[in-house]
Scaffold this motif. Structure first.
Motif, mmCIF file in Angstrom:
data_model
loop_
_atom_site.group_PDB
_atom_site.id
_atom_site.type_symbol
_atom_site.label_atom_id
_atom_site.label_comp_id
_atom_site.label_asym_id
_atom_site.label_seq_id
_atom_site.Cartn_x
_atom_site.Cartn_y
_atom_site.Cartn_z
ATOM 1 N N ILE A 44 0.841 -1.206 0.000
ATOM 2 C CA ILE A 44 0.000 0.000 0.000
ATOM 3 C C ILE A 44 0.875 1.255 0.000
ATOM 4 N N GLN A 45 1.903 1.233 0.813
ATOM 5 C CA GLN A 45 2.870 2.338 1.001
ATOM 6 C C GLN A 45 2.252 3.534 1.728
ATOM 7 N N THR A 46 1.119 3.995 1.245
ATOM 8 C CA THR A 46 0.364 5.041 1.958
ATOM 9 C C THR A 46 -1.066 5.012 1.450
ATOM 10 N N THR A 47 -1.979 5.468 2.278
ATOM 11 C CA THR A 47 -3.364 5.594 1.830
ATOM 12 C C THR A 47 -3.670 7.036 1.442
ATOM 13 N N ASP A 48 -2.688 7.899 1.500
ATOM 14 C CA ASP A 48 -2.907 9.319 1.266
ATOM 15 C C ASP A 48 -2.877 9.626 -0.231
ATOM 16 N N SER A 78 -0.263 12.747 7.548
ATOM 17 C CA SER A 78 -0.651 11.655 6.641
ATOM 18 C C SER A 78 -0.074 10.328 7.132
ATOM 19 N N PHE A 79 1.096 10.360 7.725
ATOM 20 C CA PHE A 79 1.657 9.119 8.276
ATOM 21 C C PHE A 79 0.827 8.643 9.466
ATOM 22 N N ARG A 80 0.414 9.594 10.299
ATOM 23 C CA ARG A 80 -0.461 9.228 11.428
ATOM 24 C C ARG A 80 -1.749 8.574 10.903
ATOM 25 N N ARG A 81 -2.296 9.134 9.831
ATOM 26 C CA ARG A 81 -3.531 8.558 9.274
ATOM 27 C C ARG A 81 -3.291 7.146 8.754
ATOM 28 N N ASP A 82 -2.113 6.941 8.146
ATOM 29 C CA ASP A 82 -1.802 5.587 7.664
ATOM 30 C C ASP A 82 -1.756 4.588 8.819
ATOM 31 N N LEU A 83 -1.084 4.961 9.885
ATOM 32 C CA LEU A 83 -1.012 4.061 11.046
ATOM 33 C C LEU A 83 -2.406 3.820 11.626
ATOM 34 N N GLN A 84 -3.181 4.893 11.709
ATOM 35 C CA GLN A 84 -4.532 4.759 12.263
ATOM 36 C C GLN A 84 -5.377 3.829 11.389
ATOM 37 N N PHE A 85 -5.200 3.953 10.081
ATOM 38 C CA PHE A 85 -5.935 3.081 9.158
ATOM 39 C C PHE A 85 -5.620 1.619 9.442
ATOM 40 N N MET A 86 -4.335 1.319 9.598
ATOM 41 C CA MET A 86 -3.941 -0.074 9.829
ATOM 42 C C MET A 86 -4.469 -0.578 11.170
ATOM 43 N N ASP A 132 -7.157 0.620 12.784
ATOM 44 C CA ASP A 132 -8.617 0.512 12.666
ATOM 45 C C ASP A 132 -9.026 -0.773 11.952
ATOM 46 N N HIS A 133 -8.275 -1.119 10.920
ATOM 47 C CA HIS A 133 -8.638 -2.274 10.102
ATOM 48 C C HIS A 133 -7.956 -3.556 10.552
ATOM 49 N N GLU A 134 -7.219 -3.483 11.651
ATOM 50 C CA GLU A 134 -6.573 -4.672 12.226
ATOM 51 C C GLU A 134 -5.723 -5.393 11.184
ATOM 52 N N ILE A 135 -4.922 -4.618 10.470
ATOM 53 C CA ILE A 135 -4.066 -5.194 9.438
ATOM 54 C C ILE A 135 -2.623 -5.116 9.912
ATOM 55 N N ASN A 136 -1.975 -6.256 9.895
ATOM 56 C CA ASN A 136 -0.570 -6.282 10.277
ATOM 57 C C ASN A 136 0.242 -5.608 9.166
ATOM 58 N N HIS A 137 1.071 -4.704 9.537
ATOM 59 C CA HIS A 137 1.817 -3.988 8.507
ATOM 60 C C HIS A 137 3.284 -3.886 8.887
ATOM 61 N N LYS A 138 4.069 -3.606 7.889
ATOM 62 C CA LYS A 138 5.484 -3.313 8.098
ATOM 63 C C LYS A 138 5.741 -1.950 7.483
ATOM 64 N N THR A 139 6.611 -1.222 8.079
ATOM 65 C CA THR A 139 6.879 0.129 7.591
ATOM 66 C C THR A 139 8.343 0.227 7.198
ATOM 67 N N TRP A 140 8.560 0.589 5.981
ATOM 68 C CA TRP A 140 9.914 0.610 5.441
ATOM 69 C C TRP A 140 10.374 2.038 5.197
ATOM 70 N N PRO A 141 11.654 2.276 5.315
ATOM 71 C CA PRO A 141 12.158 3.622 5.004
ATOM 72 C C PRO A 141 12.188 3.835 3.497
ATOM 73 N N THR A 142 12.026 5.049 3.087
ATOM 74 C CA THR A 142 12.153 5.376 1.667
ATOM 75 C C THR A 142 13.626 5.589 1.360
ATOM 76 N N LEU A 143 14.132 4.781 0.457
ATOM 77 C CA LEU A 143 15.521 4.923 0.034
ATOM 78 C C LEU A 143 15.562 5.578 -1.339
ATOM 79 N N VAL A 144 16.582 6.351 -1.570
ATOM 80 C CA VAL A 144 16.800 6.878 -2.921
ATOM 81 C C VAL A 144 17.624 5.837 -3.668
#
Lengths: 684, 139
Positions: free
Chosen positions: A313-317, A363-371, A373-385
């Motif tokens: 998903i990366q982001t829901t924003d 927007s990052f807070r909203r992404d975490l809240q979404f996960m 709220d929806h009880e979805i296990n997620h992993k969060t990765w850093p953005t690399l160039v």
């Protein structure tokens, strides 16, 4: 007779072999009926130490092929220096996704490594390599290096004056089946399962039609999706199974994009039926269609295959996605998919990213809240160039004012500054400990459902504990700063949750009512601690099990989070029973591996390790994958640990909320146990 | 942030010191024992454990240096106090050891010539077993 010129294709011992290396050696060996083998001795892929040892005995020129990825490019360059030290006539050819392609980066790469970078290959390497070796031979025979070469399409050559000279771009490979399979032509026959650490990759397709700016997949393979033949794939899957590989991964950017992928996994099921392997499979599902995913996961389940399926998903924003040139599946579609997969007992995991251009703290807070709220296990990765991703285009970097740290992680853009980035990381770390590892899971939900305090607000407050707060909440502060490294409570869980009660009252204004005290007692009860025995039952003032199940009911129906229909305090007394401790957490302790730091795996990978006792509300964790562990011994420990966990947990996957779905026939799981998998009906 | 170590951590056979908002600092058992050298001794009254009982340290706990004792919860959630002898026992029992051998192994390190330490050793072991800081092991 002139001896053949050796061609080495090394891999770093810490990272292991890759499919790409075999693709190169197979292409070179079999091109034009083996024409190149008259000139070259094309060696099987081998670890760098053996390559350096062999090069020391070569009296003449040699070629070394480095296939560069973000995780191994530094190792390749370091080993190349050692190789150059023992043989200064080696020509080093660099390709792969982390070989620079943008102007400026190419110059730096060439100038920074004068002895170990002679040729750069851009894009797909197999056919370029054949042409390159053909053209290079007379130069090597004359005792020259590569600097006299005219740059071929798809290459950059270091010229005699030390500057790069780039050839024209090269067209993509249209007919992938024209490339010999390294599996079927014996390129990997000399390597055992151990060399691959059990995990082996296959390519069903190449290319990605999307141009997400943080990713180099679409750009490096020139976008259009091309396919390897089904029969070839089946033969490769059979090779992997018959050679004892338990874990098979598809290196496709969008597995499940077409109906053909269903057929591929059907064939994989047949392979497993005949050979008993693989046990596990890893896919990266399609980004904006899930049409075939359900059937694919059903096949995995029916075949008894453990699987890892992470939806990127990366982001829901929406604004951030636009800045990334990315189109996800619509959120509504995703939510319905999550509900369907939940009913079918499939694990659904998602990837989020931190540091995206266009992202903000909010927007990052909203992404975490979404996960949450929806009880979805997620992993969060850093953005690399990444070197060849559009995010590295100088114009794009300038437009978004992208700043990176020493590991090329994005730490500031036009939408967030470094302080914001630090804040996002702090929130993330607290979220991992309190939500995913579960230390405040019920407290967070109770505060949100009954007191209207979004979970992410609580995370944010915990993440911003400052020095005065440390004195006020010494145990919480110590827990949050130590738990990943030392998963033990300061003083003990009772003391910690007493302090949480005070934190909630003082910082959030929620008094210690019977509802709050009930969830705090429950949190204490479900924590692992030395010396506990099971089964164990606790009597609670309010039935938290019914409360939580009621709150999550809609997630099984249409995927929408609604929360409970009434406050916890209105529920009568209830009990909670811990059946057992299947992971031996109370006798061995939660296990958190030591992790490397080339990505923020130290932040993310801990989420893959189960930290739960077994009870009615246990979350199911995926435990089949790990990343970021460079230390070989540590990797072996983790592999053993995870294999053990996978074996024990498979039987328990999806045992929760059994009343919400219909019965179906039992299915066998990978470890031979049988569970009742229930499919279909919407929630009552 | 606080510089003084406030917590002693035992995790998977290794000691560390830490404080609120700090990351744990690995240390040797000697550093730990120095840290608690001034703590008072905790008297024990539990029944003695049998001398042939094999004990082993549990996987982990974190105690707070609280006044002149180390405070930690037992498996039952009740607060307990540890002293230097307890910590030395936990260190020795990183590999399973018969309870009768524990006193011999640590006596010189903790209280040379002090018979009371040895005399109450089996009571201490009972306490630590009940707290979950030691487990019954196999040699």
């Amino acid at each position: 007779m002139t001896p053949p010129i050796p061609v080495f294709t090394p891999y770093a011992p810490a990272h292991g072999p890759t499919l790409s290396l075999g693709m190169l050696t197979a292409s070179a060996r079999h091109a034009a009926g083996g024409e190149l083998t008259a000139t070259y001795s094309i060696r099987r892929i081998e670890p760098w130490p053996e390559v350096v040892e062999a090069l020391a005995t070569v009296d003449g020129p040699a070629v070394v092929l480095c296939s560069n990825y973000v995780w191994n490019v530094d190792a390749h360059l370091e080993w190349a220096e050692r190789a150059h030290a023992v043989n200064d006539r080696v020509v080093f050819v660099h390709g792969g996704p982390s070989t620079p392609g943008y102007p400026g980066d190419v110059e730096r790469f060439v100038h920074d490594h004068p002895d170990t970078v002679h040729v750069l290959v851009h894009g797909e390497g197999e056919q370029v390599l054949v042409d390159l070796l053909r053209e290079l031979a007379p130069h090597l025979r004359r005792g020259d290096g590569a600097h006299e070469l005219e740059p071929l399409p798809g290459t950059t050559i270091r010229t005699i004056d030390g500057n790069p000279a780039r050839g024209p771009d090269r067209a993509r490979i249209d007919d992938l089946d024209a490339l010999p399979s390294p599996y079927l032509t014996g390129e990997f026959d000399h390597l055992g399962v151990e060399a691959w650490r059990g995990l082996i990759y296959l390519e069903a397709t190449r290319g990605c039609p999307y141009g997400c700016t943080f990713c180099d997949w679409g750009s490096s393979t020139l976008a259009r999706v091309r396919k390897f033949g089904l029969d070839r794939l089946e033969a490769e899957m059979t090779w992997c199974a018959s050679h004892g590989f338990p874990f098979l991964a598809f290196a496709d950017a969008n597995f499940g994009m077409t109906a053909r992928d269903v057929e591929i996994v059907e064939r994989l099921r047949e392979v497993r039926e005949h050979h008993g392997l693989p046990d596990r499979v890893l896919i990266a599902p399609a980004k904006n269609t899930t049409r075939h995913l359900r059937r694919i996961l059903d096949v995995f389940t029916d075949a008894g295959l453990s699987y890892q399926c992470q939806l990127g998903i990366q982001t829901t924003d929406g604004g951030t996605l636009a800045d990334l040139d990315r189109k996800n599946i619509p959120v509504e579609h995703f939510v319905r998919l999550a509900a369907e997969l939940r009913r079918r007992r499939h694990l659904l995991e998602c990837d989020l990213m931190i540091g995206l251009p266009g992202q903000t703290v909010e927007s990052f807070r909203r992404d975490l809240q979404f996960m949450i709220d929806h009880e979805i296990n997620h992993k969060t990765w850093p953005t690399l160039v990444l070197p060849n991703a559009p995010i590295n285009d100088p114009d794009y970097r300038e437009r978004y004012a992208i700043e990176v740290d020493e590991r090329r992680r994005v730490v500031a853009t036009t939408s967030f500054d470094r302080a914001d980035h630090e804040r996002m990381l702090r929130i993330l770390r607290v979220e991992i400990i309190t939500n995913r590892l579960g230390l405040l899971r019920f407290v967070l939900r109770y505060l949100q459902w009954d007191h209207g305090i979004p979970a992410v607000d609580v995370l944010d407050r915990l993440a911003s504990l400052t020095e005065p707060d440390v004195d006020a909440y010494p145990l919480l502060s110590t827990l949050l700063s130590n738990y990943v490294a030392r998963p033990v409570p300061p003083v003990g869980w009772t003391a910690v949750y007493d302090e949480v009660e005070r934190f909630v009252a003082v910082e959030l204004g929620v008094p210690a009512t019977s509802g709050l005290r009930t969830v705090l007692r429950l949190e204490r009860f479900v924590r692992a601690a030395p010396g506990r025995t099971f089964p164990a039952t606790i009597s609670l003032d309010h039935d938290v099990v019914a409360y939580v199940r009621g709150a999550l009911r809609r997630l099984y129906a249409d995927g929408r989070p609604t929360g409970p229909d009434r406050p916890l305090a209105t529920y009568g007394p209830g009990t909670m029973t811990i059946d057992s401790d299947p992971l031996d957490l109370c006798t061995k302790g939660p296990y958190v591996p030591r992790l490397a730091t080339w990505t923020d795996a130290d932040v993310t990978a801990v989420t893959q390790y189960p930290h739960e006792l077994l009870h009615e509300l246990t979350m199911t964790y995926d435990s089949s994958a790990f990343s970021g562990i460079d230390d070989q011994e540590e990797r072996r420990r983790v592999e053993t640990y995870l294999a053990d966990i996978a074996d024990r947990l498979t039987v328990e996957a999806g045992r929760h909320h059994p009343e919400l779905v219909e019965d179906d026939e039992p299915r066998s799981t990978a470890n031979g146990h049988t569970v009742a998998v229930r499919i279909g009906r919407s929630a009552p | 942030m606080a510089e003084t170590p406030a917590f002693i951590c035992w995790h998977l056979g290794r000691w560390s010191l830490t404080a609120p908002a700090s990351t744990p600092r690995p240390v040797t058992v000697d550093v730990i024992l120095d840290q608690v050298a001034g703590l008072r001794t905790v008297a024990r009254s539990a029944p003695s454990v049998a001398g042939d009982t094999v004990v082993a340290s549990s996987w982990g706990w974190m105690g707070r240096i609280d006044g002149d004792l180390v405070a930690v919860e037992g498996a039952d959630g009740a607060r307990r106090s540890l002293d230097a002898t307890d910590l030395a026992i936990i260190d020795v029992a990183r590999t399973p050891i018969a309870s009768a051998d524990v006193a011999v192994t640590i006596a010189d390190a903790i209280a040379p010539g002090d018979r009371t330490v040895i005399d109450e050793m089996e009571q201490r072991l009972t306490d630590l077993l009940e707290a979950g800081l030691l487990t019954r092991g196999t040699s």
